[in-house]
Design an enzyme around this catalytic site. Structure first.
Site, PDB file in Angstrom:
ATOM      1  N   GLU A 160      -0.434   0.574  -4.978  1.00  0.00           N
ATOM      2  CA  GLU A 160      -0.489   1.002  -3.582  1.00  0.00           C
ATOM      3  C   GLU A 160      -1.616   1.996  -3.329  1.00  0.00           C
ATOM      4  O   GLU A 160      -2.303   1.931  -2.304  1.00  0.00           O
ATOM      5  CB  GLU A 160       0.860   1.628  -3.187  1.00  0.00           C
ATOM      6  N   ASP A 161      -1.819   2.933  -4.261  1.00  0.00           N
ATOM      7  CA  ASP A 161      -2.693   4.076  -3.985  1.00  0.00           C
ATOM      8  C   ASP A 161      -3.983   4.116  -4.801  1.00  0.00           C
ATOM      9  O   ASP A 161      -4.763   5.065  -4.659  1.00  0.00           O
ATOM     10  CB  ASP A 161      -1.923   5.388  -4.224  1.00  0.00           C
TER      11      ASP A 161
END
Length: 717
Positions: free
Chosen positions: A76-77
């Site tokens: 996600e990051d």
């Protein structure tokens, strides 16, 4: 933050066969990929997944789960991809990381509908592998521990509310008591910090006043058990502030009235010893009536097992004592995680255990709910309510939310049993379906293949499964009626214009209205969202319309319609058979009244008296008006509601005189409300079951002849 060596050593301490090399690679991978990212606290971002992994080592989870915790934010990051993780760490870990990643936006949603959609995704992911939820709960726990670093108060409040409403109940449902207690208490800081500080001050005062009281009670209990020949572990633990606050709210008592601010726990070796210890305590100390609970013979839905009793114990203190075995204690504290290390031995039995029944029920609700908000509503019902335990005629134990009825019981057994339920026996005696069940009741469900769920059931069922099943049936039933009505409206509109009707001609309408099918077009017409005139303007643009929508919607037919929510016919001319219809509650129309139908969005047709004040709201939309009338010939009219406003003298026997007069004229009082009272007169509204206007008029005339009656008028609004 845990150092790499510390984390690996923790895992190896309970799982010597753990893949040490893979753990090291995962630790390095998350530090490298998160790089220079910083959290709101100012700490490097990679400290978060490392702390999440550390939390899960306390539950002694398998290597795959610990590595998933380390990697759960990388997709996600960071620039890391699913394929990269699969290549380095294998497909099992990649699947787990992907499952957590898909849920990573849950806490960032302020829109309730979006939150509900993501929550349903969480449950689906959980059903595939419960470890997804374990990682998610640990992730939320660490985020809550650092919540105070977030600067925006509204964001802190939203996260705390979500934690209290969703994550804490989920932790409780899978039996991880420590997670639930800490999540609730951390959320309590943000949601009601003043109350929390007040409880902390009182706890501090208690500690000061009885500095060694807990030790004295523990010591006395140990001596008592030792004298009786029991080898037991005894401890006392102060409850968290939110747990105390919840008990004060639930029982509506003051702090000083609580007996279980400190819970004393006795751990023994066997189930038999649990009951022997209980008997020993009750023989020595006075038991507080109504405070004994046996969760060993009837475990909670999350498989919590223990004996709870409250006694006037050592030091003449009123205390709560929990008695359990070591195995029960591990399960009660760590829930499904306590069984994880044994999963390979017992296989799928873990997933099929009692503690997973609630998850299967939530998935059933997910399938039946019409929208995410409804699903979230039912889910909260299932997760929050206390339980009542009932038995089937065969002795099977069914746990239900407190306040449940036989209908809830029927749906808990099976959806089909609920759908075909016509009656019930409680403890061998016939009982109404709205009867509130109590602990220990034996319930027998009477069924009929011709029965269908009644919409009235929704007013008294409390379980999410029952409510969603009833709503689903009503939606399907009403949709069929709206589609049939809408098709008739469309055909009539074409005939009025002298055009041949074909479904192919409705294709442009479907596109303009943004609908998925022709049935959706019919439904939109039937429930009043769109009108026949609007349809023709799309099909034949630019042509002068001869259509009077009032004529289109009238659909005059000779057959009577039936109300969708009643089993008996209410004969109305001017509607099609099976059309969704109900009588207005504002004016209570009766056979003999002049009536008009109003097409109402989402409700079908509402029948009003011609003089009803509500009709003024529809003066500017004549296309919604239907020309209808009563059809009484050849039909035996059912009992309907007539409403009267009555003013009577305030004197002894007056009310008895009114009820006797109504009964003597074959009326049945359905409801009576006193709206105003004075020294001389009572004003009241009386709803009476009558056949028609003539029947109601006769009752009113008889009442006017009674000397205790000052006035009687029919209520029209």
């Amino acid at each position: 933050m845990l150092r790499q060596v510390e984390l690996v050593e923790r895992v190896l301490s309970y799982d010597p066969q753990a893949d040490e090399d893979l753990l090291n690679r995962a630790y390095v991978f998350t530090v490298k990929t998160h790089g220079s990212q910083i959290r709101a606290s100012g700490d490097p971002y990679f400290s978060h997944p490392i702390e999440v992994a550390g939390i899960l080592t306390e539950l002694k989870l398998d290597t795959a789960t610990i590595i998933t915790a380390l990697l759960h934010d990388t997709i996600e990051d960071t620039v890391a991809t699913h394929d990269e993780i699969q290549q380095i760490f294998g497909s099992e870990i990649a699947t787990l990381v992907d499952g957590v990643t898909k849920l990573s936006q849950l806490e960032l949603q302020s829109d309730r509908t979006k939150q509900a959609e993501n929550f349903s995704k969480l449950l689906v992911a959980m059903s595939n592998d419960i470890r997804v939820l374990l990682v998610k709960l640990a992730d939320r726990l660490h985020n809550m521990r650092t919540l105070h670093f977030i600067k925006k108060p509204e964001k802190r409040l939203r996260i705390a509310t979500e934690t209290m409403e969703i994550y804490a109940p989920l932790a409780e449902r899978i039996g991880i008591q420590n997670f639930r207690d800490e999540l609730e208490d951390l959320a309590f800081v943000e949601l009601n910090n003043e109350a929390r500080r007040s409880i902390l001050r009182r706890l501090e005062y208690l500690r000061t006043e009885g500095e060694d009281l807990v030790e004295k009670i523990v010591s006395s209990l140990k001596d008592d058990l030792s004298e009786a020949g029991f080898q037991a572990e005894v401890s006392g633990r102060e409850k968290r502030p939110y747990s105390i606050w919840r008990k004060m709210e639930k029982n509506n008592v003051a702090f000083e009235q609580l007996s279980d601010i400190i819970a004393f726990r006795i751990i023994v070796s066997t189930v038999e010893q649990c009951y022997h210890v209980l008997g020993n305590l009750h023989a020595k100390y006075a038991m507080v009536p109504g405070r004994f609970k046996d969760y060993i013979s009837t475990p909670k839905r999350n498989n919590y097992r223990s004996l709870h009793t409250t006694i006037i114990g050592p030091e003449r203190q009123r205390i709560e004592v929990q008695i359990r075995t070591r195995e029960m204690h591990e399960t009660n504290e760590y829930g499904v995680a306590a069984h994880w290390q044994y999963k390979q031995e017992i296989g799928d039995a873990v997933i099929e255990g009692q503690q997973y029944r609630w998850l299967r029920e939530l998935l059933e609700i997910l399938e039946e709910a019409s929208d995410p908000d409804e699903f979230l509503e039912h889910t909260k019902l299932n997760m929050y309510q206390d339980q009542v335990f009932c038995f089937s005629p065969k002795g099977d134990l069914i746990s239900l939310p407190a306040g449940s009825s036989p209908v809830d019981f029927a749906y808990a057994v099976h959806t089909q049993v609920g759908d075909t339920c016509v009656g019930s026996k409680v403890n061998g005696r016939m009982a109404p379906l709205r009867t509130v069940l109590h602990n220990g009741d034996q319930v027998e469900i009477l069924r009929s293949k011709n029965q269908t769920p009644s919409p009235t059931w929704e007013s008294f069922v409390v379980s999410g499964k029952a409510r969603s099943a009833i709503r689903r049936f009503i939606r399907h039933q009403q949709r069929d009626q709206y589609v049939e009505l809408g098709q008739s409206i469309a055909e009539k509109a074409f005939r009025t214009e002298g055009k041949p009707f074909t479904e192919k001609a409705l294709a442009p309408v479907q596109k303009v209205w943004g609908l998925d099918s022709i049935d959706d077009v019919y439904y939109s017409l039937g429930d009043g969202t769109h009108t026949g005139r609007q349809l023709l303007e799309i099909v034949f643009p630019g042509e002068k319309k001869n259509l009077d929508d009032k004529d289109v919607l009238a659909l005059k037919k000779s057959k009577p319609a039936k109300r969708s929510k009643d089993r008996h016919a209410v004969p109305i001319k001017g509607l099609i058979p099976g059309m969704a219809m109900h009588l207005a509650g504002c004016c209570h129309p009766l056979p003999g009244d002049r009536i008009v139908g109003i097409v109402t969005t989402g409700k079908g047709v509402t029948i009003h008296t011609i003089h009803c004040d509500t009709l003024e709201q529809f003066a500017e939309v004549p296309e919604r008006w239907l020309d209808v009338s009563w059809q009484t010939e050849g039909h035996e009219s059912e009992q309907l509601i007539g409403r009267m406003n009555v003013v009577m003298a305030n004197e002894p026997g007056a009310l008895s005189s009114i009820t006797s007069t109504i009964a003597a004229n074959n009326g049945n009082i359905n409801n009576l409300v006193i709206s105003n009272r004075s020294e001389d007169f009572f004003e009241m509204r009386i709803d009476v079951q009558v056949r028609d206007v003539k029947h109601l008029t006769n009752i009113m005339a008889a009442l006017r002849a009674d000397p205790v009656i000052s006035s009687v008028e029919r209520a029209t609004n």
